[in-house]
Structure formats: C-alpha cells, structure tokens
Design a protein around this motif. Structure first.
Motif, PDB file in Angstrom:
ATOM      1  N   ARG A 125       0.839  -1.194   0.000  1.00 51.40           N
ATOM      2  CA  ARG A 125       0.000   0.000   0.000  1.00 51.40           C
ATOM      3  C   ARG A 125       0.877   1.247   0.000  1.00 51.40           C
ATOM      4  N   ILE A 126       0.317   2.291  -0.551  1.00 50.62           N
ATOM      5  CA  ILE A 126       0.952   3.596  -0.499  1.00 50.62           C
ATOM      6  C   ILE A 126       0.077   4.462   0.400  1.00 50.62           C
ATOM      7  N   GLU A 127       0.687   5.059   1.410  1.00 51.16           N
ATOM      8  CA  GLU A 127      -0.041   5.985   2.264  1.00 51.16           C
ATOM      9  C   GLU A 127       0.228   7.389   1.752  1.00 51.16           C
ATOM     10  N   ILE A 128      -0.837   8.115   1.463  1.00 49.44           N
ATOM     11  CA  ILE A 128      -0.722   9.480   0.973  1.00 49.44           C
ATOM     12  C   ILE A 128      -1.316  10.410   2.021  1.00 49.44           C
ATOM     13  N   LEU A 129      -0.500  11.358   2.464  1.00 49.81           N
ATOM     14  CA  LEU A 129      -0.940  12.337   3.453  1.00 49.81           C
ATOM     15  C   LEU A 129      -1.102  13.677   2.751  1.00 49.81           C
ATOM     16  N   ILE A 130      -2.299  14.230   2.805  1.00 50.01           N
ATOM     17  CA  ILE A 130      -2.582  15.538   2.236  1.00 50.01           C
ATOM     18  C   ILE A 130      -2.745  16.518   3.391  1.00 50.01           C
ATOM     19  N   GLN A 131      -1.910  17.525   3.418  1.00 51.95           N
ATOM     20  CA  GLN A 131      -1.975  18.573   4.438  1.00 51.95           C
ATOM     21  C   GLN A 131      -2.687  19.772   3.825  1.00 51.95           C
ATOM     22  N   THR A 132      -3.620  20.332   4.553  1.00 52.14           N
ATOM     23  CA  THR A 132      -4.328  21.516   4.087  1.00 52.14           C
ATOM     24  C   THR A 132      -3.978  22.691   4.987  1.00 52.14           C
ATOM     25  N   ASP A 133      -4.001  23.879   4.419  1.00 54.13           N
ATOM     26  CA  ASP A 133      -3.697  25.083   5.173  1.00 54.13           C
ATOM     27  C   ASP A 133      -4.933  25.975   5.153  1.00 54.13           C
ATOM     28  N   ARG A 134      -5.696  25.937   6.225  1.00 50.20           N
ATOM     29  CA  ARG A 134      -6.955  26.697   6.300  1.00 50.20           C
ATOM     30  C   ARG A 134      -6.708  28.218   6.229  1.00 50.20           C
ATOM     31  N   LYS A 135      -5.486  28.651   6.509  1.00 50.86           N
ATOM     32  CA  LYS A 135      -5.156  30.073   6.393  1.00 50.86           C
ATOM     33  C   LYS A 135      -5.040  30.488   4.929  1.00 50.86           C
ATOM     34  N   GLU A 136      -4.875  29.512   4.035  1.00 48.41           N
ATOM     35  CA  GLU A 136      -4.721  29.779   2.610  1.00 48.41           C
ATOM     36  C   GLU A 136      -5.991  29.377   1.866  1.00 48.41           C
ATOM     37  N   SER A 137      -7.109  30.002   2.209  1.00 52.39           N
ATOM     38  CA  SER A 137      -8.379  29.721   1.567  1.00 52.39           C
ATOM     39  C   SER A 137      -8.358  30.177   0.114  1.00 52.39           C
ATOM     40  N   LEU A 138      -8.967  29.390  -0.749  1.00 46.85           N
ATOM     41  CA  LEU A 138      -9.022  29.723  -2.166  1.00 46.85           C
ATOM     42  C   LEU A 138     -10.294  30.462  -2.530  1.00 46.85           C
ATOM     43  N   THR A 139     -11.207  30.604  -1.563  1.00 50.79           N
ATOM     44  CA  THR A 139     -12.445  31.336  -1.813  1.00 50.79           C
ATOM     45  C   THR A 139     -12.303  32.736  -1.230  1.00 50.79           C
ATOM     46  N   GLU A 140     -13.042  33.637  -1.766  1.00 49.46           N
ATOM     47  CA  GLU A 140     -12.944  35.029  -1.301  1.00 49.46           C
ATOM     48  C   GLU A 140     -14.139  35.417  -0.490  1.00 49.46           C
TER      49      GLU A 140
END
Length: 140
Positions: A125-140
């Motif tokens: 298996r490959i474990e993929i970790l996706i980190q998100t940065d809530r300070k970098e919102s793509l919506t305005e």
C-alpha cells in the motif's frame, strides 16, 4: 471496482516506470507531482468520493480515505496496479498520484493542499498524506 493489469495498464506502467525515470532523471519526482496537480485541474470534483472514483477510473489504483482531521487527510492507495508497479520496479514513485490527489482535495476543500507519500510494505500500500492550510483559503 479494482482495475486488473490489462494491456492498457501495462503500457502506462511501462511508460511510468521505465521511460519517464530515464527522461526526467533527478527531476522525476517533482515534475510528476506537479503534473499530477495539473491533470487534476482538468476535472470538476464535487466530493472526496468523486475523487476516489476518478482515481480508480484513470488506473491509479484503489484509494480509500482512512483518516480526516481538521488540516489533513490520510489515504491508502492499493490494488493490482500498485502491486504490479511495486513488483516490477522497487523504485516506483507515486508522485503523480500524490499530486493528483492533493489538487483534487484542494478543489473540494477550497483550501491550499500539498501531499506526500510513503510505502507501507505490508500489503503493498501507499499511504498518501494531504496537508491543508486553512489560512490559505481559495475562496474570497
């Protein structure tokens, strides 16, 4: 529905694990990661389930979300495609899949996302970790 190692998948594997490493050399990992992000931009994802289904349809393998936290997602990538690639090439990379998944999660969550992966030898298996940065919102 898990993809079998059809001639189509074998051809993709040949290109991914034999040709691209020779062409891209030391830049293979970063180029494939950003290529995965670019490929994901051509899809309109509406949910994580939509992402998982699409990744299977494009022969990346079977993907399951195993954990979701406030600022991260953990996925497992597995199946006959992954096993075949790992058996045929001990240096197989999964940066394309990681980039694709990171961009897809970014589209669904609307926050900046980056991913990393690691091999889990038990179970191929490959474990993929996706980190998100809530300070970098793509919506305005």
């Amino acid at each position: 529905m898990e993809q079998e190692a059809t001639p189509h998948v074998q051809g993709i594997t040949l290109l991914r694990d034999q040709l691209l490493p020779k062409l891209l050399k030391e830049d293979e990992e970063s180029i494939l990661y950003w290529a995965g992000k670019e490929l994901a931009r051509s899809y309109d994802f509406s949910s994580v389930e939509d992402i998982l289904q699409t990744m299977e349809e494009v022969s990346f393998g079977t993907v399951e979300m195993v954990e979701k936290k406030r600022s991260s997602y953990r996925f497992h990538l597995f199946g006959s495609v992954v096993t075949s690639r790992l058996n045929g090439n001990k240096n197989a990379t999964f940066d394309l899949e990681t980039g694709f998944l990171a961009q897809a999660v970014q589209q669904v969550s609307q926050v900046y996302s980056e991913g990393t992966y690691r091999l889990i030898k038990k179970g191929s298996r490959i474990e993929i970790l996706i980190q998100t940065d809530r300070k970098e919102s793509l919506t305005e």
